[in-house]
Scaffold this active site. Sequence first.
Site, mmCIF file in Angstrom:
data_model
loop_
_atom_site.group_PDB
_atom_site.id
_atom_site.type_symbol
_atom_site.label_atom_id
_atom_site.label_comp_id
_atom_site.label_asym_id
_atom_site.label_seq_id
_atom_site.Cartn_x
_atom_site.Cartn_y
_atom_site.Cartn_z
ATOM 1 N N GLY A 83 4.830 -1.140 2.388
ATOM 2 C CA GLY A 83 4.105 0.112 2.237
ATOM 3 C C GLY A 83 4.980 1.346 2.286
ATOM 4 O O GLY A 83 6.027 1.372 2.915
ATOM 5 N N HIS B 223 0.804 -1.222 0.000
ATOM 6 C CA HIS B 223 0.000 0.000 0.000
ATOM 7 C C HIS B 223 0.837 1.273 0.000
ATOM 8 O O HIS B 223 1.929 1.328 0.542
ATOM 9 C CB HIS B 223 -0.930 -0.002 1.223
ATOM 10 C CG HIS B 223 -0.182 -0.033 2.521
ATOM 11 N ND1 HIS B 223 0.234 1.098 3.172
ATOM 12 C CD2 HIS B 223 0.238 -1.082 3.269
ATOM 13 C CE1 HIS B 223 0.867 0.764 4.276
ATOM 14 N NE2 HIS B 223 0.889 -0.564 4.358
ATOM 15 N N ASP B 224 0.277 2.294 -0.630
ATOM 16 C CA ASP B 224 0.828 3.650 -0.591
ATOM 17 C C ASP B 224 2.237 3.770 -1.159
ATOM 18 O O ASP B 224 3.002 4.640 -0.750
ATOM 19 C CB ASP B 224 0.786 4.203 0.839
ATOM 20 C CG ASP B 224 -0.625 4.198 1.400
ATOM 21 O OD1 ASP B 224 -1.464 4.950 0.888
ATOM 22 O OD2 ASP B 224 -0.883 3.408 2.336
#
Length: 178
Positions: free
Chosen positions: A55, A37-38
């Site tokens: 992430g 994520h991100d």
Amino acid sequence: DNVFREHSTANPGTSGDNMKTVIGNSSLFMVGAHIDHDCIIGDKVIMANNASVAGHVVVGDYANFGGYSGVPQFRSIGENTHIAAMSLVTKDVPAFMTVAGNPASAVGLNLEGMRRRDFSTDALAALKESHKIVYRSGLTKNKALNQLAGLRSKYSEVEKFARSIESSESGIVRGRSH
């Protein structure tokens, strides 16, 4: 023009952050590659089988990850870098570097990758000199960066190398102790 091979994954952004995972263009994510994520992934990145980034990792253009390499959260991988197979990257990797090992350490510049992308002989020489100042002179990071002032103004590649070191929040990958 990205290619995602079998079992490769890319997770969406999280509500506690910017809600975005951004992946550039013309990259190859081989079997089992994972983007958490991100993350922000540049253009023309290659992640070999089972390479993973956790992430909030930022990856520059033309970064190349060997199989089973891993990067924990909140790290930065500079452009034109090479992460050797089975390496665990625990610090930021400056632009144009090759790293290897567990934990990963700097083993030199990614000269082969830069030659394949037709970097000029002068730019390569300037990067070699910059690498020598940062990694072989024994100077502190700030003193080494100060010594790069002339090369930074003349070569955009050296400017990118220096900026990737200056912007590091986790510290940069260094060489092995002898």
